[in-house]
Design an enzyme around this catalytic site. Sequence first.
Site, PDB file in Angstrom:
ATOM      1  N   THR A   1      -6.152  11.744   4.147  1.00 36.68           N
ATOM      2  CA  THR A   1      -4.882  11.303   4.743  1.00 36.68           C
ATOM      3  C   THR A   1      -3.865  12.432   4.533  1.00 36.68           C
ATOM      4  OG1 THR A   1      -3.957  10.453   2.691  1.00 36.68           O
ATOM      5  CG2 THR A   1      -5.392   8.946   3.915  1.00 36.68           C
TER       6      THR A   1
ATOM      7  N   ASN B   1       0.793  -1.230   0.000  1.00 38.98           N
ATOM      8  CA  ASN B   1       0.000   0.000   0.000  1.00 38.98           C
ATOM      9  C   ASN B   1       0.830   1.287   0.000  1.00 38.98           C
ATOM     10  OD1 ASN B   1      -2.417   1.747   0.908  1.00 38.98           O
ATOM     11  ND2 ASN B   1      -0.984   1.885   2.636  1.00 38.98           N
TER      12      ASN B   1
ATOM     13  N   TYR C   1       3.137   9.789 -11.041  1.00 39.13           N
ATOM     14  CA  TYR C   1       2.236   9.063 -10.130  1.00 39.13           C
ATOM     15  C   TYR C   1       1.283   8.184 -10.934  1.00 39.13           C
ATOM     16  CZ  TYR C   1      -1.225   8.471  -6.335  1.00 39.13           C
ATOM     17  OH  TYR C   1      -2.075   7.956  -5.391  1.00 39.13           O
TER      18      TYR C   1
ATOM     19  N   LYS D   1       1.363   4.108 -10.950  1.00 39.29           N
ATOM     20  CA  LYS D   1       0.235   3.419 -10.309  1.00 39.29           C
ATOM     21  C   LYS D   1      -0.566   2.598 -11.306  1.00 39.29           C
ATOM     22  CE  LYS D   1       0.328   4.612  -5.903  1.00 39.29           C
ATOM     23  NZ  LYS D   1       0.329   3.619  -4.817  1.00 39.29           N
TER      24      LYS D   1
HETATM   25  P1  NAP Z   1      -0.182   8.645   3.762  1.00 44.49           P
HETATM   26  O1  NAP Z   1      -1.188   8.841   4.844  1.00 44.49           O
HETATM   27  O2  NAP Z   1       0.712   9.752   3.386  1.00 44.49           O
HETATM   28  O3  NAP Z   1       0.675   7.346   4.150  1.00 44.49           O
HETATM   29  C1  NAP Z   1       1.710   6.888   3.317  1.00 44.49           C
HETATM   30  C2  NAP Z   1       2.376   5.735   4.028  1.00 44.49           C
HETATM   31  O4  NAP Z   1       3.365   5.170   3.184  1.00 44.49           O
HETATM   32  C3  NAP Z   1       3.087   6.150   5.296  1.00 44.49           C
HETATM   33  O5  NAP Z   1       3.033   5.083   6.219  1.00 44.49           O
HETATM   34  C4  NAP Z   1       4.512   6.373   4.820  1.00 44.49           C
HETATM   35  O6  NAP Z   1       5.404   6.298   5.919  1.00 44.49           O
HETATM   36  C5  NAP Z   1       4.638   5.226   3.829  1.00 44.49           C
HETATM   37  N1  NAP Z   1       5.658   5.414   2.794  1.00 44.49           N
HETATM   38  C6  NAP Z   1       5.764   6.455   1.927  1.00 44.49           C
HETATM   39  N2  NAP Z   1       6.832   6.271   1.141  1.00 44.49           N
HETATM   40  C7  NAP Z   1       7.412   5.096   1.520  1.00 44.49           C
HETATM   41  C8  NAP Z   1       8.556   4.386   1.098  1.00 44.49           C
HETATM   42  N3  NAP Z   1       9.349   4.850   0.123  1.00 44.49           N
HETATM   43  N4  NAP Z   1       8.853   3.216   1.707  1.00 44.49           N
HETATM   44  C9  NAP Z   1       8.085   2.745   2.717  1.00 44.49           C
HETATM   45  N5  NAP Z   1       6.979   3.382   3.150  1.00 44.49           N
HETATM   46  C10 NAP Z   1       6.660   4.544   2.552  1.00 44.49           C
HETATM   47  O7  NAP Z   1      -0.887   8.222   2.379  1.00 44.49           O
HETATM   48  P2  NAP Z   1      -2.238   7.450   2.028  1.00 44.49           P
HETATM   49  O8  NAP Z   1      -3.144   8.439   1.433  1.00 44.49           O
HETATM   50  O9  NAP Z   1      -2.683   6.588   3.131  1.00 44.49           O
HETATM   51  O10 NAP Z   1      -1.704   6.564   0.818  1.00 44.49           O
HETATM   52  C11 NAP Z   1      -1.649   5.147   0.854  1.00 44.49           C
HETATM   53  C12 NAP Z   1      -1.731   4.646  -0.571  1.00 44.49           C
HETATM   54  O11 NAP Z   1      -2.992   5.026  -1.132  1.00 44.49           O
HETATM   55  C13 NAP Z   1      -0.663   5.220  -1.501  1.00 44.49           C
HETATM   56  O12 NAP Z   1      -0.154   4.207  -2.335  1.00 44.49           O
HETATM   57  C14 NAP Z   1      -1.420   6.229  -2.334  1.00 44.49           C
HETATM   58  O13 NAP Z   1      -0.848   6.432  -3.600  1.00 44.49           O
HETATM   59  C15 NAP Z   1      -2.786   5.591  -2.413  1.00 44.49           C
HETATM   60  N6  NAP Z   1      -3.880   6.520  -2.706  1.00 44.49           N
HETATM   61  C16 NAP Z   1      -4.140   7.567  -1.862  1.00 44.49           C
HETATM   62  C17 NAP Z   1      -5.184   8.428  -2.167  1.00 44.49           C
HETATM   63  C18 NAP Z   1      -5.517   9.619  -1.283  1.00 44.49           C
HETATM   64  O14 NAP Z   1      -6.297  10.497  -1.706  1.00 44.49           O
HETATM   65  N7  NAP Z   1      -5.003   9.706  -0.072  1.00 44.49           N
HETATM   66  C19 NAP Z   1      -5.963   8.216  -3.317  1.00 44.49           C
HETATM   67  C20 NAP Z   1      -5.668   7.132  -4.135  1.00 44.49           C
HETATM   68  C21 NAP Z   1      -4.620   6.287  -3.812  1.00 44.49           C
HETATM   69  P3  NAP Z   1       6.904   6.945   5.869  1.00 44.49           P
HETATM   70  O15 NAP Z   1       6.768   8.288   5.253  1.00 44.49           O
HETATM   71  O16 NAP Z   1       7.352   6.941   7.290  1.00 44.49           O
HETATM   72  O17 NAP Z   1       7.694   5.995   5.031  1.00 44.49           O
END
Ligand code: NAP
Length: 254
Positions: free
Chosen positions: A192, A90, A157, A161
């Site tokens: 988030t 994720n 991105y 993805k």
């Molecule tokens: P978030 O709250 O910013 O959390 C991201 C998580 O990934 C954190 O635990 C971060 O911890 C970790 N991370 C980031 N880069 C990393 C790396 N290089 N290696 C290991 N861990 C890493 O983001 P989120 O919104 O929950 O996103 C989770 C997933 O959902 C992502 O893949 C994102 O693309 C996808 N997504 C999000 C949205 C949205 O609107 N939020 C929409 C569609 C898809 P550290 O920084 O400590 O590593």
Amino acid sequence: MTRLTDKVAIITGASSGIGRAAALLFACQGAKLVLSARGAERLEAVAQEIRQEGGAAIAIAGDVSDEAHHRALVETAQTRFGGLDVAFNNAGTTGPVGPLPELSAAEWQAVLGINLTSGFLAAKYQLPALEARGGGSLVFTSTFVGYTAGFPGLAAYAASKSGLVGLVQVLASEYGPKGIRVNALLPGATDTPMGRHVANTPEALQFVAGLNAFKRIAAPEEIAEAALFLCSDAASFTTGTAMLVDGGVSINRV
Ligand code: NAP
């Protein structure tokens, strides 16, 4: 009976947002967890929260673009919990947001490393572990961006993805006969730190929320529920999908 009783699961990006919500939910559903993110302190806090509630969780800090980290996550699942059944891959990053000509080749590669090559590396170590267990489920977090909708400023991105969707389709057909399901989860805008970084003004937030049928952004817990479905045996005939959980943004025109 809970939905992940006695299952061992890896969750990456588990210290924040969707991954954190999934970690708490999967633990409630009986899973033993190996949690990953780069920042050790925030990650350990999630693991501790789960253990305080009587669950089992081990935090392993590392970067998902690093092959050794994926090996360590799988080895931890095997040595500490006896095997691996589920992985919710994720973690992700938007990378720099802006016009493509302003993106350096190094920035492009970094985004692909974290969002797409990480999927290859995860699968490389997770698939043999699932085979050894006689089956299991892999879920990769993608996004609607670059799949059903363009979104200015997010070229690396979107490309990285949507690459995960191709990876999922091939792995699903290759490993289906071995009882391994492989799916992509495509969230819409979610509340988030990443979501707030993209929609970083009240106007931008209103614009993003207005794209979907509900006129609001998702709570991370709503996306975690979909991840739970795909990871659990409730999805026993679901593989190779790109499952949109986007509030209808992809079909909405008003
Ligand atoms: P978030 O709250 O910013 O959390 C991201 C998580 O990934 C954190 O635990 C971060 O911890 C970790 N991370 C980031 N880069 C990393 C790396 N290089 N290696 C290991 N861990 C890493 O983001 P989120 O919104 O929950 O996103 C989770 C997933 O959902 C992502 O893949 C994102 O693309 C996808 N997504 C999000 C949205 C949205 O609107 N939020 C929409 C569609 C898809 P550290 O920084 O400590 O590593």
